[in-house]
Design a protein around this motif. Structure first.
Motif, PDB file in Angstrom:
ATOM      1  N   UNK A 131       0.924  -1.310  -0.177  1.00  0.00           N
ATOM      2  CA  UNK A 131       0.057   0.087  -0.088  1.00  0.00           C
ATOM      3  C   UNK A 131       1.004   1.126   0.083  1.00  0.00           C
ATOM      4  N   UNK A 132       1.760   1.391   0.721  1.00  0.00           N
ATOM      5  CA  UNK A 132       2.835   2.414   0.800  1.00  0.00           C
ATOM      6  C   UNK A 132       3.359   2.554  -0.414  1.00  0.00           C
ATOM      7  N   UNK A 133       3.977   1.629  -1.090  1.00  0.00           N
ATOM      8  CA  UNK A 133       4.594   1.814  -2.434  1.00  0.00           C
ATOM      9  C   UNK A 133       3.562   2.201  -3.312  1.00  0.00           C
ATOM     10  N   UNK A 134       2.447   1.825  -3.299  1.00  0.00           N
ATOM     11  CA  UNK A 134       1.286   2.297  -4.277  1.00  0.00           C
ATOM     12  C   UNK A 134       1.283   3.880  -4.286  1.00  0.00           C
ATOM     13  N   UNK A 135       1.187   4.371  -3.089  1.00  0.00           N
ATOM     14  CA  UNK A 135       0.979   5.775  -2.797  1.00  0.00           C
ATOM     15  C   UNK A 135       2.371   6.517  -3.332  1.00  0.00           C
ATOM     16  N   UNK A 136       3.657   6.135  -2.872  1.00  0.00           N
ATOM     17  CA  UNK A 136       4.877   6.537  -3.064  1.00  0.00           C
ATOM     18  C   UNK A 136       5.188   6.777  -4.426  1.00  0.00           C
ATOM     19  N   UNK A 137       4.877   5.563  -5.158  1.00  0.00           N
ATOM     20  CA  UNK A 137       5.412   5.858  -6.826  1.00  0.00           C
ATOM     21  C   UNK A 137       4.314   6.198  -7.484  1.00  0.00           C
ATOM     22  N   UNK A 138       3.025   6.001  -7.207  1.00  0.00           N
ATOM     23  CA  UNK A 138       1.830   6.140  -8.040  1.00  0.00           C
ATOM     24  C   UNK A 138       1.674   5.404  -9.318  1.00  0.00           C
ATOM     25  N   UNK A 139       2.333   4.187  -9.121  1.00  0.00           N
ATOM     26  CA  UNK A 139       2.273   3.008 -10.034  1.00  0.00           C
ATOM     27  C   UNK A 139       0.888   2.358  -9.721  1.00  0.00           C
ATOM     28  N   UNK A 140       0.356   1.672 -11.004  1.00  0.00           N
ATOM     29  CA  UNK A 140      -1.022   0.894 -10.631  1.00  0.00           C
ATOM     30  C   UNK A 140      -0.493  -0.494  -9.691  1.00  0.00           C
ATOM     31  N   UNK A 141      -1.602  -0.770  -9.024  1.00  0.00           N
ATOM     32  CA  UNK A 141      -1.533  -1.869  -8.132  1.00  0.00           C
ATOM     33  C   UNK A 141      -0.884  -2.931  -8.613  1.00  0.00           C
ATOM     34  N   UNK A 142      -1.419  -3.076  -9.947  1.00  0.00           N
ATOM     35  CA  UNK A 142      -0.975  -4.355 -10.841  1.00  0.00           C
ATOM     36  C   UNK A 142       0.452  -4.475 -10.608  1.00  0.00           C
ATOM     37  N   UNK A 143       1.208  -3.403 -11.079  1.00  0.00           N
ATOM     38  CA  UNK A 143       2.524  -3.383 -11.340  1.00  0.00           C
ATOM     39  C   UNK A 143       3.421  -3.691  -9.924  1.00  0.00           C
ATOM     40  N   UNK A 144       2.785  -2.777  -8.920  1.00  0.00           N
ATOM     41  CA  UNK A 144       3.581  -2.865  -7.462  1.00  0.00           C
ATOM     42  C   UNK A 144       3.522  -4.242  -7.009  1.00  0.00           C
ATOM     43  N   UNK A 145       2.388  -5.075  -6.865  1.00  0.00           N
ATOM     44  CA  UNK A 145       2.056  -6.430  -6.596  1.00  0.00           C
ATOM     45  C   UNK A 145       2.795  -7.463  -7.468  1.00  0.00           C
ATOM     46  N   UNK A 146       2.680  -7.115  -8.722  1.00  0.00           N
ATOM     47  CA  UNK A 146       3.574  -7.933  -9.406  1.00  0.00           C
ATOM     48  C   UNK A 146       5.118  -8.033  -8.900  1.00  0.00           C
ATOM     49  N   UNK A 147       5.486  -6.896  -8.728  1.00  0.00           N
ATOM     50  CA  UNK A 147       6.977  -6.796  -8.303  1.00  0.00           C
ATOM     51  C   UNK A 147       7.046  -7.715  -6.962  1.00  0.00           C
ATOM     52  N   UNK A 148       6.155  -7.397  -6.044  1.00  0.00           N
ATOM     53  CA  UNK A 148       6.083  -7.869  -4.676  1.00  0.00           C
ATOM     54  C   UNK A 148       6.080  -9.763  -5.203  1.00  0.00           C
ATOM     55  N   UNK A 149       5.044 -10.054  -5.830  1.00  0.00           N
ATOM     56  CA  UNK A 149       5.111 -11.538  -6.124  1.00  0.00           C
ATOM     57  C   UNK A 149       6.521 -11.913  -6.502  1.00  0.00           C
ATOM     58  N   UNK A 150       7.164 -11.607  -7.586  1.00  0.00           N
ATOM     59  CA  UNK A 150       8.367 -12.070  -7.781  1.00  0.00           C
ATOM     60  C   UNK A 150       9.466 -11.930  -6.593  1.00  0.00           C
ATOM     61  N   UNK A 151       9.386 -10.813  -6.189  1.00  0.00           N
ATOM     62  CA  UNK A 151      10.206 -10.829  -4.723  1.00  0.00           C
ATOM     63  C   UNK A 151      10.090 -12.117  -3.709  1.00  0.00           C
ATOM     64  N   UNK A 152       8.790 -11.970  -3.430  1.00  0.00           N
ATOM     65  CA  UNK A 152       8.434 -13.216  -2.404  1.00  0.00           C
ATOM     66  C   UNK A 152       8.686 -14.633  -2.846  1.00  0.00           C
ATOM     67  N   UNK A 153       8.503 -14.707  -4.283  1.00  0.00           N
ATOM     68  CA  UNK A 153       8.684 -15.938  -4.514  1.00  0.00           C
ATOM     69  C   UNK A 153      10.039 -16.530  -4.743  1.00  0.00           C
TER      70      UNK A 153
END
Length: 351
Positions: A131-153
């Motif tokens: 949520x913080x990164x969503x507002x900090x970057x202004x990127x769509x949540x699709x891209x933000x959480x896609x990045x988190x997906x790969x990091x966690x994986x």
């Protein structure tokens, strides 16, 4: 003269949509979950007809268990979609929660409950970070959480292999606190011939609480508002940032709950699990009436969507059909549900 003015005024009021009384059929059509309810009835009738084991009362627990495994995550994912956002890291976040609890307890010789609490803090932290990164970057949540997906994986696989030498955690069933934790997260309840996993109870409670919050509390109004038009919601005083970060943290909490069941049901966690589950959660929410554009949907509908998933997954096996067609079925259901939801909403809004 006064009467002549008053009577037309009453007639105009009677025709005003804001005060007009709508029929039961229109009110039903305006409910987001009506399509999923009809779909669930049709699928239930289908498998009752073609699959003999589906009629066995003892198999109800198995069907509900499969539905609850999806429903626990479909509920917060639906809330997040109503709020106008997506979380593509939800599937691997479940695995991260289970892995972290097990690895922390095992490698540091901690009571299992300490690992459970630390895993909760981590899961909430991941949600807050999204949520913080969503507002900090202004990127769509699709891209933000896609990045988190790969990091966690990557972290799931890399850290597990580094600490254990393989892709699974060690068996923690002989550690302090395991028995009591298993009773909370991995127990089951016998109701006559039906055996229910504790996840079914958690799923029902989450659905009831989330539905109450969404439809009866101010926070629910905030969720609809930020999903419909975040700028307009902010202009009237809705805490947009806090609401959306809270929704991401709700996904994190439910990922932790699912991860704890995964760990204490099987005593160990495979680090590669969870990939692709995020799409199933989204499909359940969409089948349940959530629009991809946000601002509209139902957590009850999402739970019905999870039930459809549970019935279909086992119904195909019970009927002896080729399970290779299951994913094709999910794709068709997603497309049909999206089309039907948009069509029904437009028709209901015109009445």
């Amino acid at each position: 003269m006064t009467a002549a003015v008053t009577e037309p005024g009453r007639a105009e009021a009677a025709l005003d949509d804001r005060v007009a009384t709508r029929s039961l059929a229109v009110r039903m059509l305006r409910r987001p979950e009506i399509g999923s309810l009809v779909g669930a009835i049709v699928i239930f009738a289908l498998f009752m007809l073609v699959a003999v084991p589906f009629r066995n009362v003892a198999n109800i627990g198995t069907i509900l268990y499969g539905a609850s495994a999806i429903g626990i995550m479909a509920v917060p994912v639906a809330l997040l979609m109503i709020g106008g956002e997506f979380d593509l890291s939800a599937g691997v976040a479940v695995t991260t929660a289970g892995l972290s609890a097990s690895l922390l307890a095992w490698n540091f010789g901690l009571n299992v409950w300490v690992g459970v609490i630390l895993a909760l803090a981590l899961a909430l932290g991941v949600g807050a970070f999204n949520g913080w990164l969503l507002f900090k970057t202004g990127l769509p949540s699709f891209l933000v959480t896609l990045g988190t997906f790969f990091v966690l994986q990557g972290v799931n696989l890399g850290v597990t292999r580094l600490l254990t030498g393989n892709v699974a955690t060690a068996d923690i069933s002989d550690m302090d606190g395991f028995t009591s934790a298993q009773a909370v997260f991995g127990s089951e309840i016998a109701l006559g011939p039906v055996t229910l996993k504790v996840t079914v109870l958690y799923w029902v409670v989450l659905t009831v609480v989330a539905a109450h919050v969404l439809l009866r509390r101010q926070v629910g109004n905030w969720i609809f508002a930020v999903g419909g038009d975040a700028a307009a919601a902010r202009a009237i005083g809705v805490p947009v940032r806090a609401t959306k970060i809270g929704l991401f943290m709700a996904v994190g909490f439910c990922a932790w709950l699912s991860g704890m069941h995964l760990l204490f049901q099987f005593n160990t966690v495979q680090s590669g699990e969870g990939v692709g589950k995020e799409f199933i959660f989204i499909i359940a929410a969409v089948i349940g009436g959530c629009l991809l554009t946000g601002g509209y949907g139902s957590v009850v509908g999402a739970s019905i969507g999870a039930l459809i998933f549970g019935m279909t997954q086992l119904g195909i096996n019970y009927a002896g059909w080729n399970p290779d067609w299951f994913k094709a079925f999910l794709g068709v259901m997603l497309l049909l549900a999206t089309i039907v939801n948009v069509y029904v909403k437009r028709k209901a809004d015109l009445r």
